[in-house]
Design an enzyme around this catalytic site. Structure first.
Site, PDB file in Angstrom:
ATOM      1  N   HIS A  76     186.795  59.871  80.064  1.00  0.00           N
ATOM      2  CA  HIS A  76     187.404  59.242  81.238  1.00  0.00           C
ATOM      3  C   HIS A  76     188.755  59.860  81.537  1.00  0.00           C
ATOM      4  CE1 HIS A  76     188.522  56.844  77.683  1.00  0.00           C
ATOM      5  NE2 HIS A  76     189.678  56.622  78.279  1.00  0.00           N
ATOM      6  N   HIS A 110     192.336  58.931  83.493  1.00  0.00           N
ATOM      7  CA  HIS A 110     193.175  57.872  84.049  1.00  0.00           C
ATOM      8  C   HIS A 110     193.883  58.407  85.291  1.00  0.00           C
ATOM      9  CE1 HIS A 110     193.409  55.325  80.245  1.00  0.00           C
ATOM     10  NE2 HIS A 110     192.992  56.473  79.739  1.00  0.00           N
TER      11      HIS A 110
HETATM   12  P1  AMP Z   1     191.818  55.615  76.224  1.00  0.00           P
HETATM   13  O1  AMP Z   1     190.473  55.681  75.515  1.00  0.00           O
HETATM   14  O2  AMP Z   1     192.971  55.545  75.282  1.00  0.00           O
HETATM   15  O3  AMP Z   1     191.990  56.701  77.248  1.00  0.00           O
HETATM   16  O4  AMP Z   1     191.916  54.255  77.003  1.00  0.00           O
HETATM   17  C1  AMP Z   1     190.834  53.441  77.342  1.00  0.00           C
HETATM   18  C2  AMP Z   1     191.227  52.639  78.551  1.00  0.00           C
HETATM   19  O5  AMP Z   1     190.153  51.788  78.881  1.00  0.00           O
HETATM   20  C3  AMP Z   1     192.464  51.742  78.350  1.00  0.00           C
HETATM   21  O6  AMP Z   1     193.435  52.056  79.343  1.00  0.00           O
HETATM   22  C4  AMP Z   1     191.911  50.333  78.519  1.00  0.00           C
HETATM   23  O7  AMP Z   1     192.817  49.488  79.171  1.00  0.00           O
HETATM   24  C5  AMP Z   1     190.665  50.570  79.351  1.00  0.00           C
HETATM   25  N1  AMP Z   1     189.614  49.590  79.188  1.00  0.00           N
HETATM   26  C6  AMP Z   1     189.138  49.071  78.041  1.00  0.00           C
HETATM   27  N2  AMP Z   1     188.114  48.216  78.288  1.00  0.00           N
HETATM   28  C7  AMP Z   1     187.941  48.216  79.633  1.00  0.00           C
HETATM   29  C8  AMP Z   1     187.042  47.544  80.522  1.00  0.00           C
HETATM   30  N3  AMP Z   1     186.115  46.704  80.080  1.00  0.00           N
HETATM   31  N4  AMP Z   1     187.155  47.772  81.851  1.00  0.00           N
HETATM   32  C9  AMP Z   1     188.100  48.617  82.319  1.00  0.00           C
HETATM   33  N5  AMP Z   1     188.967  49.279  81.534  1.00  0.00           N
HETATM   34  C10 AMP Z   1     188.895  49.085  80.218  1.00  0.00           C
END
Ligand code: AMP
Length: 138
Positions: free
Chosen positions: A102, A104
């Site tokens: 993903h 951001h």
């Molecule tokens: P990272 O893997 O560190 O890039 O971050 C994962 C991102 O996913 C974080 O910013 C979380 O806030 C976000 N996140 C976790 N669960 C969910 C969800 N169910 N829906 C949307 N975002 C999520």
């Protein structure tokens, strides 16, 4: 490192858990981060499985980047932003917490700091911000 079919974004893709979806096409989905660091913080993912930048195919990366560009421009206009921060974390040591690739997208205003990590957002605000991006996409 292998792909876990039960990661939370795989569940979102299968419709098993809800998400505020701002944009999708055949290959990618953009939905709102539920712990937003800034208003309008959203995530772009490929619809096909890969953990992160280390195992993604050129096709997955190309599709994601095209969507990142589309959504970033929409977020600029939706929030009257001055710039965009694009983040991607790969593997735990790289800061990754959800193991489906993903990107951001954070719309930023001049001098605006990002909020703290891991704080659940207000669902009404997140929904409204999702609608703003979707509207800007036409
Ligand atoms: P990272 O893997 O560190 O890039 O971050 C994962 C991102 O996913 C974080 O910013 C979380 O806030 C976000 N996140 C976790 N669960 C969910 C969800 N169910 N829906 C949307 N975002 C999520």
């Amino acid at each position: 490192m292998s792909y876990d079919n039960d990661n939370i974004f795989a569940k979102i893709l299968r419709g098993e858990i809800p998400a505020f979806k701002a944009y999708e096409d055949d290959n990618t989905l953009c939905f709102m981060d539920i712990m937003p660091r800034v208003p309008g913080h959203c995530l772009v993912i490929p619809k096909t499985p890969c953990r992160n930048i280390l195992d993604a195919t050129p096709e997955q990366l190309n599709a994601c980047m095209a969507t990142v560009s589309t959504v970033a421009n929409a977020a600029m206009s939706a929030f009257g932003a001055d710039g965009i921060t694009l983040q991607q974390f790969s593997e735990e040591a790289g800061g990754q917490e959800v193991f489906h690739l993903h990107f951001h997208i954070l719309p930023r205003h001049e001098g605006q700091k990002v909020g703290p990590h891991g704080v659940m957002g207000d669902m009404g605000e997140i929904k409204a911000n999702c609608a703003k991006i979707a509207a800007a996409l036409g």
